[in-house]
Design an enzyme around this catalytic site. Structure first.
Site, PDB file in Angstrom:
ATOM      1  N   GLU A 115      -1.131 -12.125   3.143  1.00 43.08           N
ATOM      2  CA  GLU A 115      -0.698 -13.495   2.817  1.00 43.08           C
ATOM      3  C   GLU A 115      -1.407 -14.493   3.718  1.00 43.08           C
ATOM      4  OE1 GLU A 115       3.598 -13.509   2.895  1.00 43.08           O
ATOM      5  OE2 GLU A 115       3.709 -12.173   1.182  1.00 43.08           O
ATOM      6  N   ARG A 146      -0.062 -22.099   5.397  1.00 43.41           N
ATOM      7  CA  ARG A 146       0.595 -22.869   4.335  1.00 43.41           C
ATOM      8  C   ARG A 146       0.550 -24.370   4.483  1.00 43.41           C
ATOM      9  NH1 ARG A 146       5.939 -19.380   3.312  1.00 43.41           N
ATOM     10  NH2 ARG A 146       4.722 -17.648   2.521  1.00 43.41           N
TER      11      ARG A 146
HETATM   12  P1  FAD Z   1      20.068 -16.481   3.415  1.00 40.93           P
HETATM   13  O1  FAD Z   1      19.469 -15.251   2.903  1.00 40.93           O
HETATM   14  O2  FAD Z   1      19.730 -17.742   2.720  1.00 40.93           O
HETATM   15  O3  FAD Z   1      21.640 -16.319   3.396  1.00 40.93           O
HETATM   16  C1  FAD Z   1      22.482 -17.401   3.712  1.00 40.93           C
HETATM   17  C2  FAD Z   1      23.899 -17.022   3.363  1.00 40.93           C
HETATM   18  O4  FAD Z   1      24.803 -17.972   3.892  1.00 40.93           O
HETATM   19  C3  FAD Z   1      24.190 -16.977   1.888  1.00 40.93           C
HETATM   20  O5  FAD Z   1      24.997 -15.843   1.648  1.00 40.93           O
HETATM   21  C4  FAD Z   1      24.999 -18.240   1.627  1.00 40.93           C
HETATM   22  O6  FAD Z   1      25.860 -18.176   0.528  1.00 40.93           O
HETATM   23  C5  FAD Z   1      25.778 -18.328   2.917  1.00 40.93           C
HETATM   24  N1  FAD Z   1      26.289 -19.636   3.288  1.00 40.93           N
HETATM   25  C6  FAD Z   1      25.592 -20.781   3.503  1.00 40.93           C
HETATM   26  N2  FAD Z   1      26.420 -21.764   3.880  1.00 40.93           N
HETATM   27  C7  FAD Z   1      27.664 -21.239   3.920  1.00 40.93           C
HETATM   28  C8  FAD Z   1      28.936 -21.753   4.230  1.00 40.93           C
HETATM   29  N3  FAD Z   1      29.128 -23.030   4.565  1.00 40.93           N
HETATM   30  N4  FAD Z   1      30.012 -20.925   4.156  1.00 40.93           N
HETATM   31  C9  FAD Z   1      29.874 -19.635   3.787  1.00 40.93           C
HETATM   32  N5  FAD Z   1      28.664 -19.088   3.481  1.00 40.93           N
HETATM   33  C10 FAD Z   1      27.592 -19.892   3.545  1.00 40.93           C
HETATM   34  N6  FAD Z   1      10.579 -14.801   3.892  1.00 40.93           N
HETATM   35  C11 FAD Z   1       9.855 -13.728   4.232  1.00 40.93           C
HETATM   36  O7  FAD Z   1       9.810 -13.349   5.408  1.00 40.93           O
HETATM   37  N7  FAD Z   1       9.187 -13.039   3.256  1.00 40.93           N
HETATM   38  C12 FAD Z   1       9.212 -13.400   1.954  1.00 40.93           C
HETATM   39  O8  FAD Z   1       8.617 -12.741   1.118  1.00 40.93           O
HETATM   40  C13 FAD Z   1       9.962 -14.548   1.588  1.00 40.93           C
HETATM   41  N8  FAD Z   1       9.992 -14.968   0.299  1.00 40.93           N
HETATM   42  C14 FAD Z   1      10.815 -16.014  -0.042  1.00 40.93           C
HETATM   43  C15 FAD Z   1      10.943 -16.380  -1.373  1.00 40.93           C
HETATM   44  C16 FAD Z   1      11.831 -17.375  -1.746  1.00 40.93           C
HETATM   45  C17 FAD Z   1      11.962 -17.764  -3.196  1.00 40.93           C
HETATM   46  C18 FAD Z   1      12.588 -18.037  -0.754  1.00 40.93           C
HETATM   47  C19 FAD Z   1      13.550 -19.114  -1.123  1.00 40.93           C
HETATM   48  C20 FAD Z   1      12.432 -17.699   0.586  1.00 40.93           C
HETATM   49  C21 FAD Z   1      11.559 -16.689   0.951  1.00 40.93           C
HETATM   50  N9  FAD Z   1      11.412 -16.311   2.285  1.00 40.93           N
HETATM   51  C22 FAD Z   1      10.660 -15.219   2.609  1.00 40.93           C
HETATM   52  C23 FAD Z   1      12.273 -16.889   3.313  1.00 40.93           C
HETATM   53  C24 FAD Z   1      13.450 -15.934   3.554  1.00 40.93           C
HETATM   54  O9  FAD Z   1      13.860 -15.398   2.314  1.00 40.93           O
HETATM   55  C25 FAD Z   1      14.626 -16.631   4.205  1.00 40.93           C
HETATM   56  O10 FAD Z   1      14.193 -17.378   5.298  1.00 40.93           O
HETATM   57  C26 FAD Z   1      15.620 -15.563   4.669  1.00 40.93           C
HETATM   58  O11 FAD Z   1      16.012 -14.784   3.569  1.00 40.93           O
HETATM   59  C27 FAD Z   1      16.813 -16.212   5.319  1.00 40.93           C
HETATM   60  O12 FAD Z   1      17.793 -15.235   5.511  1.00 40.93           O
HETATM   61  P2  FAD Z   1      19.207 -15.686   6.062  1.00 40.93           P
HETATM   62  O13 FAD Z   1      20.036 -14.464   6.132  1.00 40.93           O
HETATM   63  O14 FAD Z   1      19.005 -16.493   7.281  1.00 40.93           O
HETATM   64  O15 FAD Z   1      19.766 -16.689   4.957  1.00 40.93           O
HETATM   65  C1  SIN Z   2       5.854 -15.583  -0.649  1.00 39.49           C
HETATM   66  O1  SIN Z   2       6.038 -14.506  -1.212  1.00 39.49           O
HETATM   67  O2  SIN Z   2       4.876 -16.315  -0.870  1.00 39.49           O
HETATM   68  C2  SIN Z   2       6.869 -16.061   0.337  1.00 39.49           C
HETATM   69  C3  SIN Z   2       6.622 -15.449   1.637  1.00 39.49           C
HETATM   70  C4  SIN Z   2       7.345 -16.199   2.702  1.00 39.49           C
HETATM   71  O3  SIN Z   2       7.933 -17.233   2.470  1.00 39.49           O
HETATM   72  O4  SIN Z   2       7.287 -15.724   3.849  1.00 39.49           O
END
Ligand code: FAD
Ligand code: SIN
Length: 533
Positions: free
Chosen positions: A116, A288
């Site tokens: 990437e 990016r």
């Molecule tokens: P999340 O997975 O967003 O989970 C947050 C949780 O908190 C959810 O369950 C939500 O419902 C809950 N929540 C929020 N507010 C509240 C509240 N007030 N009360 C109760 N619950 C609440 N990163 C990579 O490293 N590789 C990738 O390939 C990649 N691809 C991506 C593709 C997409 C489409 C997106 C959007 C992001 C991508 N990212 C990627 C970024 C990565 O997915 C996120 O940064 C990561 O998943 C965040 O994980 P998290 O557990 O911190 O939050």
């Molecule tokens: C992607 O698959 O392009 C997302 C990867 C990332 O946000 O780290």
């Protein structure tokens, strides 16, 4: 009725669930999550998880790529910790049942490694183009069968139970948190969820912007709650815009993974001319921030609505087997990516800043940890390297568990927690006000605080925000709270913090680009933007 546990985890993405599974070995765990357990940004992650796994790669190279992308603001110590811990965390996911793409080899699985933007080597471990789904589903399965974990779905945390605010106003050197008030969305009732250790794992804040790759849950709730409780927040000006989301009115900015460019896809303008080589020596695989700005520039120059991503030369067989989900989704919207280039535009994707934490995820408030996208750990600096986010969540969940378990075991009883007071609030009679304010914030954040900023636009956004903040606060205190209103208040808070941080950085660096200060200024700004309420 109050719900008590040792650990309260708010959020059920990769960060929250990874923490909960480990903490449950040491005590009782409650998970609050505002939709169903698996709904999270994690579930939609496509590209994968960065981890040095081949003999052609090295920790030094992953560290260097992370530091280079971070444009001088990464904390080197944190980068080293995260990069070196990656293989162990991947091994753990495999033990939990995640099936990554690869070939069986004598000593386990030989990963099919993706590439990437900003990575100088192939090092992205993935499960086809549905990595997040594979990870989230494996973790959810383990959570559901764990007797020490109670899950409250459709419960949204409203505010943290800060000792100084809700328990006793007597002065303390450092405030502490004893859990959170949570709204049961179906019953419309707020309850206290008390805990000895509270973990914010609430994800990102893409919904602050009109166009975002993020799911609807990404409203920055954790950052806003920590801010209201008095925690330090840092580097919120660094919003990452993913360069390639599908341009289609119904696609809700569906992400077209950077892994496509890793496999040779290239960006073109409408007549098929490639342009990225003019902006960076890494061309289509530049970091990016550079690709998103280049697209923004090309669109402003041509007046077109989108640019194009062309992978047709790789052939249908390869495209369908390497990117089955993206291929299928695009087809649903009428685009066959094996035959024609895809129309794409940038959209808000990731927030590099967040709740300021130490190397164990502890915030500046005692008993409150922040992990995952909600936290600002020092790993990403001014721009996150692709696929370092899922990795950061895993590493910090692991570190925070060790720290939080130590604290819980060292004692300290939860004090008396008062019930949530509604203070004569009545049912809302004008929901249209909420919808209008949501739309207004997201639109001016996109137009004034987006990929390219200026002093004038930031100041305009700041003035708009002050007006809206008062309106939202009046509404918040006058009417019974709903999930929509809680989230509106949070996106308003987060927008205000982003604007404040952006105004404070009078230079351009990484994801923050201000046309009034187009140069990087290492003399004055080679530091984090740390702010407190
Ligand atoms: P999340 O997975 O967003 O989970 C947050 C949780 O908190 C959810 O369950 C939500 O419902 C809950 N929540 C929020 N507010 C509240 C509240 N007030 N009360 C109760 N619950 C609440 N990163 C990579 O490293 N590789 C990738 O390939 C990649 N691809 C991506 C593709 C997409 C489409 C997106 C959007 C992001 C991508 N990212 C990627 C970024 C990565 O997915 C996120 O940064 C990561 O998943 C965040 O994980 P998290 O557990 O911190 O939050
Ligand atoms: C992607 O698959 O392009 C997302 C990867 C990332 O946000 O780290």
């Amino acid at each position: 009725m109050r719900i008590e546990s040792d650990f309260l985890v708010i959020g059920s993405g990769i960060a929250g669930l990874s923490f909960a599974l480990k903490a449950a070995k040491a005590g009782t765990v409650t998970i609050l999550t505002k939709r169903d357990l698996r709904e999270s940004a994690t579930y939609y992650a496509q590209g994968g998880i960065a981890s040095v796994s081949s003999s052609e790669d090295s920790f030094e190279s992953h560290i260097k790529d992370t530091l280079d992308a971070g444009a001088g603001l990464c904390n080197r110590r944190i980068v080293e910790i995260v990069v070196r811990d990656a293989p162990e965390r991947i091994k753990e996911l495999i033990q939990r049942g995640v099936k990554f793409t690869g070939r069986a080899a004598a000593d386990g699985l030989e990963f099919d490694l993706g590439k990437e933007g900003g990575h100088s080597k192939r090092r992205i471990v993935h499960a086809e183009d549905l990595t997040g789904k594979a990870v989230e589903e494996a973790l959810v399965e383990k959570i559901r069968s764990n007797g020490n974990i109670r899950v409250f779905e459709n419960h949204i945390a409203v505010d943290l139970i800060s000792h100084a605010k809700f328990v006793s106003a007597s002065p303390m050197e450092r405030d502490m948190v004893w859990g959170a008030y949570g709204l049961d969305k179906s019953a419309g009732q707020v309850r206290a969820f008390s805990a000895k250790a509270t973990i914010l794992a609430t994800g990102g804040a893409g919904k602050v912007y009109l166009f975002t790759s993020n799911p609807d849950i990404a409203t920055g709730d954790g950052i806003a709650m920590a801010w209201r409780a008095g925690a330090d927040v840092s580097n919120m000006e660094f919003i990452q815009f993913h360069p390639t989301c599908l341009y289609h009115s119904k696609a809700k900015s569906f992400l077209i993974s950077e892994a496509l460019r890793g496999e040779g896809a290239h960006l073109t303008v409408s007549d098929g001319t490639r342009f990225m080589e003019r902006y960076h020596p890494m061309g289509d695989l530049a970091p990016r921030d550079i690709v998103a700005r280049a697209i923004d520039f090309e669109l402003k120059k041509s007046g077109d609505d989108c640019v194009y991503l062309d992978i047709t030369h790789k052939g249908a067989e390869f495209i369908k087997s390497r990117f089955p989900n993206i291929y299928k989704k695009c087809l649903e919207f009428g685009f066959d990516m094996t035959i024609k280039p895809l129309p794409v535009v940038p959209a808000a994707h990731y927030i590099c800043g967040g709740v300021a934490v130490d190397e164990n995820g502890l915030s500046t408030i005692d008993r409150l940890w922040a992990i995952g996208e909600t936290a600002s750990t020092g790993l990403h600096g001014a721009n996150r390297l692709a696929s370092n986010s899922l990795l950061e969540s895993l590493v910090f969940a692991d570190r925070a568990v060790t720290d939080a378990v130590r604290l819980v075991k060292s004692g300290g009883e939860v004090p008396h927690i008062p019930e949530w007071e509604t203070l004569g609030a009545v049912e809302s009679d004008e929901a249209v006000v909420i919808t209008q304010n949501w739309d207004e914030i997201r639109r001016f954040m996109w137009n004034y605080v987006g990929i390219v900023r200026s002093n004038k636009r930031l100041e305009r956004a700041s003035r708009r925000m002050s007006l809206l903040k008062n309106e939202i606060n009046d509404y918040y205190w006058g009417f019974k709270i709903t999930s929509n209103l809680i989230e509106l208040r949070n996106i308003a808070t987060v927008a205000e913090i982003i604007i404040r941080c952006a105004l404070a950085r009078k230079e351009s660096r990484g994801l923050h680009y201000n046309i009034d200060y187009p140069e990087r200024d290492d003399l004055n700004y080679a530091r984090d933007t740390v702010i407190r309420p």
